[in-house]
Design a protein around this motif. Structure first.
Motif, PDB file in Angstrom:
ATOM      1  N   PHE A  90       0.835  -1.198   0.000  1.00  0.00           N
ATOM      2  CA  PHE A  90       0.000   0.000   0.000  1.00  0.00           C
ATOM      3  C   PHE A  90       0.874   1.254   0.000  1.00  0.00           C
ATOM      4  CE2 PHE A  90      -2.838  -3.245   1.224  1.00  0.00           C
ATOM      5  CZ  PHE A  90      -4.148  -2.795   1.162  1.00  0.00           C
ATOM      6  N   ILE A  91       1.914   1.240   0.818  1.00  0.00           N
ATOM      7  CA  ILE A  91       2.805   2.399   0.912  1.00  0.00           C
ATOM      8  C   ILE A  91       3.591   2.573  -0.386  1.00  0.00           C
ATOM      9  CG2 ILE A  91       4.736   3.424   2.172  1.00  0.00           C
ATOM     10  CD1 ILE A  91       2.108   3.379   3.705  1.00  0.00           C
ATOM     11  N   ILE A  92       3.948   1.466  -1.021  1.00  0.00           N
ATOM     12  CA  ILE A  92       4.664   1.543  -2.303  1.00  0.00           C
ATOM     13  C   ILE A  92       3.793   2.247  -3.357  1.00  0.00           C
ATOM     14  CG2 ILE A  92       5.434   0.174  -4.264  1.00  0.00           C
ATOM     15  CD1 ILE A  92       7.538   0.228  -2.269  1.00  0.00           C
ATOM     16  N   VAL A  93       2.515   1.869  -3.431  1.00  0.00           N
ATOM     17  CA  VAL A  93       1.604   2.524  -4.366  1.00  0.00           C
ATOM     18  C   VAL A  93       1.500   4.014  -4.019  1.00  0.00           C
ATOM     19  CG1 VAL A  93      -0.775   2.672  -5.197  1.00  0.00           C
ATOM     20  CG2 VAL A  93       0.278   0.428  -4.809  1.00  0.00           C
ATOM     21  N   THR A 111     -13.132   7.863   0.404  1.00  0.00           N
ATOM     22  CA  THR A 111     -13.152   7.823   1.867  1.00  0.00           C
ATOM     23  C   THR A 111     -11.966   6.983   2.333  1.00  0.00           C
ATOM     24  OG1 THR A 111     -14.526   5.837   1.862  1.00  0.00           O
ATOM     25  CG2 THR A 111     -15.666   7.961   1.855  1.00  0.00           C
ATOM     26  N   THR A 112     -11.760   6.912   3.651  1.00  0.00           N
ATOM     27  CA  THR A 112     -10.654   6.104   4.174  1.00  0.00           C
ATOM     28  C   THR A 112     -10.774   4.637   3.765  1.00  0.00           C
ATOM     29  OG1 THR A 112     -10.188   7.559   6.050  1.00  0.00           O
ATOM     30  CG2 THR A 112      -9.522   5.258   6.269  1.00  0.00           C
ATOM     31  N   PRO A 113     -11.900   3.949   4.040  1.00  0.00           N
ATOM     32  CA  PRO A 113     -11.997   2.538   3.617  1.00  0.00           C
ATOM     33  C   PRO A 113     -11.998   2.386   2.099  1.00  0.00           C
ATOM     34  CG  PRO A 113     -14.116   3.310   4.458  1.00  0.00           C
ATOM     35  CD  PRO A 113     -13.107   4.366   4.788  1.00  0.00           C
ATOM     36  N   GLY A 114     -12.638   3.349   1.402  1.00  0.00           N
ATOM     37  CA  GLY A 114     -12.667   3.273  -0.057  1.00  0.00           C
ATOM     38  C   GLY A 114     -11.287   3.412  -0.664  1.00  0.00           C
ATOM     39  N   THR A 115     -10.489   4.348  -0.127  1.00  0.00           N
ATOM     40  CA  THR A 115      -9.122   4.549  -0.619  1.00  0.00           C
ATOM     41  C   THR A 115      -8.281   3.308  -0.378  1.00  0.00           C
ATOM     42  OG1 THR A 115      -9.222   6.942  -0.223  1.00  0.00           O
ATOM     43  CG2 THR A 115      -7.037   5.956  -0.406  1.00  0.00           C
ATOM     44  N   LEU A 128      -2.569   8.244  -0.054  1.00  0.00           N
ATOM     45  CA  LEU A 128      -2.900   7.880   1.323  1.00  0.00           C
ATOM     46  C   LEU A 128      -2.780   9.053   2.292  1.00  0.00           C
ATOM     47  CD1 LEU A 128      -1.203   4.354   1.688  1.00  0.00           C
ATOM     48  CD2 LEU A 128      -3.580   4.902   1.119  1.00  0.00           C
ATOM     49  N   GLY A 129      -2.240  10.169   1.811  1.00  0.00           N
ATOM     50  CA  GLY A 129      -2.061  11.321   2.683  1.00  0.00           C
ATOM     51  C   GLY A 129      -3.399  11.853   3.174  1.00  0.00           C
ATOM     52  N   GLY A 130      -3.514  12.026   4.481  1.00  0.00           N
ATOM     53  CA  GLY A 130      -4.732  12.595   5.045  1.00  0.00           C
ATOM     54  C   GLY A 130      -5.767  11.581   5.484  1.00  0.00           C
ATOM     55  N   MET A 179      -0.054   3.009   9.645  1.00  0.00           N
ATOM     56  CA  MET A 179       0.547   2.145   8.629  1.00  0.00           C
ATOM     57  C   MET A 179       2.050   2.399   8.533  1.00  0.00           C
ATOM     58  SD  MET A 179      -2.434   2.455   5.704  1.00  0.00           S
ATOM     59  CE  MET A 179      -1.679   1.419   4.458  1.00  0.00           C
ATOM     60  N   MET A 180       2.437   3.668   8.546  1.00  0.00           N
ATOM     61  CA  MET A 180       3.855   4.011   8.477  1.00  0.00           C
ATOM     62  C   MET A 180       4.603   3.534   9.715  1.00  0.00           C
ATOM     63  SD  MET A 180       4.705   5.233   5.621  1.00  0.00           S
ATOM     64  CE  MET A 180       6.363   5.688   6.138  1.00  0.00           C
ATOM     65  N   LEU A 181       3.990   3.685  10.879  1.00  0.00           N
ATOM     66  CA  LEU A 181       4.629   3.212  12.114  1.00  0.00           C
ATOM     67  C   LEU A 181       4.825   1.703  12.081  1.00  0.00           C
ATOM     68  CD1 LEU A 181       2.865   5.277  14.936  1.00  0.00           C
ATOM     69  CD2 LEU A 181       5.269   5.348  14.302  1.00  0.00           C
TER      70      LEU A 181
END
Length: 395
Positions: free
Chosen positions: A67-70, A213-217, A263-265, A272-274
């Motif tokens: 997810f972070i790579i994308v 939205t958060t879940p949609g993203t 994913l920002g915001g 996820m980053m932690l």
């Protein structure tokens, strides 16, 4: 160990690490501080060996790496890379210089596994370290998995001061060109206003509102990761999933499907980053003190040889691209810290040289775009690409 207690202790470690990092103006990175705390905690038995696994963050972190790579891919567009192709090329070649130097002197290491681990850490960020650690741990090479943790922890101590000196020198050179009329502040300001209009212009993205939205993203990004995994399987893993995910992220941002910094915001991005950052500390819990001390020599020669190769190749390539020596070397050194260090150091250099707000903005306008793209070139793209190839030396 109690999962809630483990989670709380880890959050306390990160809280302390962030606090110390901010107080030292990022000279002491949060990664370095956290590494020291975890090493002391594990080796004195203050922290139980199962601290990280009990928190459930390790499993979560492994799950969301793609997810972070994308997300990283959506931080830059093909258009932006094209406009700064010289910078991108210098960054790319500087990493090749690092690889060349470390492989040339590979006889100083106990095996190629350590060379690959050093390259992964020196050339990039957390993602490259995680990739190499997965391979090392799968092969039972605990000390190899620990080496990139130590390198990553100390990178900032070397990269920040060197880049700061070089960028301040570059800022002074740009100031002289401004005074001589070689660079027009007026032209820069006109470009700056145009860029501001483009940035503030309402953007329309092709992703349906229900997926914003958060879940949609997270669902949309997850689908991209699954597609990347499937495409990688078609090549029998020859093309790494993360490389495909990175390309898909950049492509979807470029055609307007994903917004920049997808994913920002969203509510889940921080945790996820932690979780991903926590993955790299795993080997420290089981590594013996003697093995840890045995990594001091590989750590030192990794920095000396790797950075020397990086600087040499960046300098030569930069000369052909028409860049100054300080700017060329600074571009190569971005592999040691990446964003947001690239932005902070650029802004500090501009403020140190400019006599007025206009001069500061003009100097920053010359340095900042190059440093931002350089960070993507080294840490984000080239490092992941090269690590995905070299990781085969460990399996």
């Amino acid at each position: 160990m109690n999962p809630v207690l483990a989670f709380t202790i880890i959050m306390l470690v990160w809280t302390i690490s962030d606090f110390v990092s901010k107080k030292s103006n990022s000279l002491l990175s949060s990664l370095l501080v956290a590494s020291v705390i975890f090493i002391i905690g594990f080796k004195t038995n203050l922290f139980p060996e199962d601290l990280l696994s009990s928190s459930s963050l390790l499993t979560f972190g492994t799950t969301v790496v793609g997810f972070i790579i994308v997300h990283i891919g959506t931080m830059i567009s093909f258009k932006e890379m094209k406009s700064q192709w010289r910078t991108f090329l210098i960054g790319f070649v500087s990493i090749l210089g690092m690889v060349t130097a470390l492989f040339t002197f590979s006889f100083l290491f106990d095996g190629l596994e350590y060379v690959v681990a050093a390259i992964a850490a020196l050339s990039g960020g957390t993602i490259s370290v995680v990739m190499i650690q997965d391979a090392a741990l799968a092969s039972g090479l605990i000390s190899v998995a620990a080496l990139p943790v130590l390198i990553a922890a100390f990178q900032g101590l070397i990269g920040f001061p060197l880049s700061s000196i070089l960028l301040r020198k570059e800022a002074v050179n740009i100031k002289a060109k401004l005074k001589a009329g070689d660079i027009s502040i007026k032209t820069y300001l006109e470009m700056s206003k145009e860029n501001s209009k483009n940035i503030t212009k309402k953007s329309k993205f092709k992703l349906p509102k229900m997926f914003q939205t958060t879940p949609g993203t997270l669902c949309a990004v997850g689908i991209v990761v699954l597609i990347a995994t499937y495409l990688s399987s078609l090549t029998n893993g020859v093309i790494n999933t993360f490389i495909i995910a990175l390309i898909l992220g950049t492509g979807l941002r470029s055609i307007g499907v994903f917004k920049p910094n997808i994913l920002g915001g969203i509510d889940a991005f921080g945790i996820m980053m932690l979780a991903i950052m926590l993955i790299i500390f795993g080997p420290l819990s089981t590594l013996a003190i003697d093995d840890l001390l045995g990594l001091i020599f590989p750590l030192m020669i990794s920095f000396v040889i790797g950075i020397t190769g990086c600087i040499l190749f960046a300098s030569i390539t930069g000369k052909f691209m028409g860049y100054s020596l300080p700017m060329s070397i600074s571009i190569g050194l971005t592999s040691l810290y990446g964003f947001p260090g690239t932005m902070v150091l650029s802004q500090e250099a501009a403020r140190s040289a400019g006599d007025s707000d206009l001069e500061v903005k003009a100097i920053e306008g010359e340095i900042l775009p190059k440093m931002i793209v350089a960070g993507f070139s080294t840490v984000t793209i080239t490092s992941v690409f090269i690590t995905s190839i070299l990781v085969n030396f460990i399996y």
